[in-house]
Design a protein around this motif. Structure first.
Motif, PDB file in Angstrom:
ATOM      1  N   SER A  78      -3.398   0.307  -3.206  1.00 31.13           N
ATOM      2  CA  SER A  78      -2.884  -0.644  -2.881  1.00 31.13           C
ATOM      3  C   SER A  78      -2.708  -2.036  -4.274  1.00 31.13           C
ATOM      4  CB  SER A  78      -3.285  -1.604  -1.587  1.00 31.13           C
ATOM      5  OG  SER A  78      -4.690  -2.043  -1.842  1.00 31.13           O
TER       6      SER A  78
ATOM      7  N   ASN B 175       0.306   5.615   0.130  1.00 31.12           N
ATOM      8  CA  ASN B 175      -0.330   6.874   0.305  1.00 31.12           C
ATOM      9  C   ASN B 175      -0.179   8.065  -0.716  1.00 31.12           C
ATOM     10  OD1 ASN B 175      -0.920   9.641   1.770  1.00 31.12           O
ATOM     11  ND2 ASN B 175      -2.563   8.302   2.240  1.00 31.12           N
TER      12      ASN B 175
ATOM     13  N   ASP C  86      -8.656   3.565  -2.015  1.00 34.33           N
ATOM     14  CA  ASP C  86      -9.317   3.941  -0.822  1.00 34.33           C
ATOM     15  C   ASP C  86     -10.026   2.476  -0.246  1.00 34.33           C
ATOM     16  OD1 ASP C  86      -8.226   6.210  -0.332  1.00 34.33           O
ATOM     17  OD2 ASP C  86      -9.737   7.185  -1.036  1.00 34.33           O
TER      18      ASP C  86
ATOM     19  N   ASP D 231       5.382  11.888  -2.503  1.00 34.99           N
ATOM     20  CA  ASP D 231       4.193  11.665  -1.918  1.00 34.99           C
ATOM     21  C   ASP D 231       3.426  11.393  -3.197  1.00 34.99           C
ATOM     22  OD1 ASP D 231       4.759  12.742   0.542  1.00 34.99           O
ATOM     23  OD2 ASP D 231       4.118  14.604   0.230  1.00 34.99           O
TER      24      ASP D 231
ATOM     25  N   PRO E  95      -4.708  12.973  -1.291  1.00 34.52           N
ATOM     26  CA  PRO E  95      -4.904  12.098   0.147  1.00 34.52           C
ATOM     27  C   PRO E  95      -5.718  10.484  -0.235  1.00 34.52           C
ATOM     28  CG  PRO E  95      -6.394  13.765   0.013  1.00 34.52           C
ATOM     29  CD  PRO E  95      -5.642  14.040  -1.208  1.00 34.52           C
TER      30      PRO E  95
ATOM     31  N   THR F  86     -11.545  13.690  -4.588  1.00 34.94           N
ATOM     32  CA  THR F  86     -11.051  13.552  -3.053  1.00 34.94           C
ATOM     33  C   THR F  86     -10.752  14.871  -2.369  1.00 34.94           C
ATOM     34  OG1 THR F  86      -9.426  12.563  -1.810  1.00 34.94           O
ATOM     35  CG2 THR F  86      -8.637  13.249  -3.900  1.00 34.94           C
TER      36      THR F  86
ATOM     37  N   ASP G 201      -5.263   6.247  -0.716  1.00 34.84           N
ATOM     38  CA  ASP G 201      -4.504   5.095  -0.593  1.00 34.84           C
ATOM     39  C   ASP G 201      -4.713   4.100  -1.836  1.00 34.84           C
ATOM     40  OD1 ASP G 201      -3.493   5.820   2.142  1.00 34.84           O
ATOM     41  OD2 ASP G 201      -5.238   5.283   2.902  1.00 34.84           O
TER      42      ASP G 201
ATOM     43  N   SER H 251       0.735  -1.164   0.051  1.00 39.77           N
ATOM     44  CA  SER H 251      -0.046  -0.057   0.075  1.00 39.77           C
ATOM     45  C   SER H 251       0.909   1.492  -0.012  1.00 39.77           C
ATOM     46  CB  SER H 251      -0.865   0.012   1.216  1.00 39.77           C
ATOM     47  OG  SER H 251      -1.736  -1.080   1.145  1.00 39.77           O
TER      48      SER H 251
END
Length: 230
Positions: free
Chosen positions: A80, A70, A220, A94, A76, A186, A78, A68
């Motif tokens: 995976s 971020n 997410d 980031d 923002p 988001t 997630d 996973s």
């Protein structure tokens, strides 16, 4: 019939029943005899001892683990995906995460997970733009694809081959690419998320592995549907 003959007949009949039922242990067949009365047979469909429970299906292929990432304050989200242990994480920020596998920088397998600000009007328009430009060269082709909606956006999942003239082709050679592009809302922002898996077209094992990995991509916690692979 004499008493002794009757006894022999009953014993022989019981032996035949026992022999006929000896192969039926899967049905948990049990026999019981009484001093007076016929042989009694009880059949149970489920064993009463040692129940077994199948392991939970977490959607992760055998030999892989969920990785996973971020994508940061500006994105923002997630993301995976399942991977084997031989992938090495390389450059990361980031909004950019890379993984590679292989001994040569020129022809290593690559996975990129990225996020950038979306400048289109909607999640669907981001997806439409990526579909138009990702396999743009005449020697590239999309083999299988799927589009649809997510809880907070739209997606395009694909299986294709990048021709040697594509900018993202590995070492200017035909390159298989599996992945998904997502237009996503988001925190009031519209973002463009990408998960791309690339390997030389000659690496059939990598292509088969990507077919197992792509269906494990989540945004997410929501699974991103994969196409029907060819």
């Amino acid at each position: 019939m004499t008493h002794a003959a009757k006894v022999r007949t009953v014993v022989a009949g019981a032996a035949l029943i026992s022999l006929a039922l000896s192969g039926c242990s899967a049905l948990q067949i049990r026999t019981a005899e009484r001093d007076s009365g016929p042989v009694r047979v009880a059949v149970q469909k489920k064993a009463g001892e040692n129940p077994t429970t199948a392991p939970p299906d977490d959607g992760i292929p055998e030999g892989m683990k969920e990785v996973s990432v971020n994508l940061g304050a500006e994105c923002p989200v997630d993301v995976s995906v399942a991977m084997t242990d031989d992938w090495t994480q390389g450059s990361a920020s980031d909004d950019f995460h890379s993984f590679s596998r292989g001994t040569s920088v020129a022809d290593s397998d690559t996975i990129l997970i990225t996020c950038s600000k979306g400048y289109d009007e909607s999640p669907q328009s981001i997806v439409d733009a990526k579909k138009k430009y990702t396999f743009a060269e005449p020697d590239s082709s999309v083999l299988s694809q799927r589009t649809g909606s997510l809880a907070a956006g739209s997606y395009w999942s694909y299986q294709g081959v990048l021709g040697p003239t594509e900018i993202f082709a590995i070492n200017q050679e035909p390159t298989v690419m599996y992945g998904t592009r997502i237009g996503y809302q988001t925190n009031g922002r519209l973002v463009d998320i990408g998960v791309e898996m690339r390997a030389l077209e000659t690496d059939a094992d990598a292509a088969e592995e990507f077919k197992q990995m792509l269906p494990t991509v989540t945004i997410d916690g929501e699974k991103v549907p994969a196409p029907r692979f060819k």
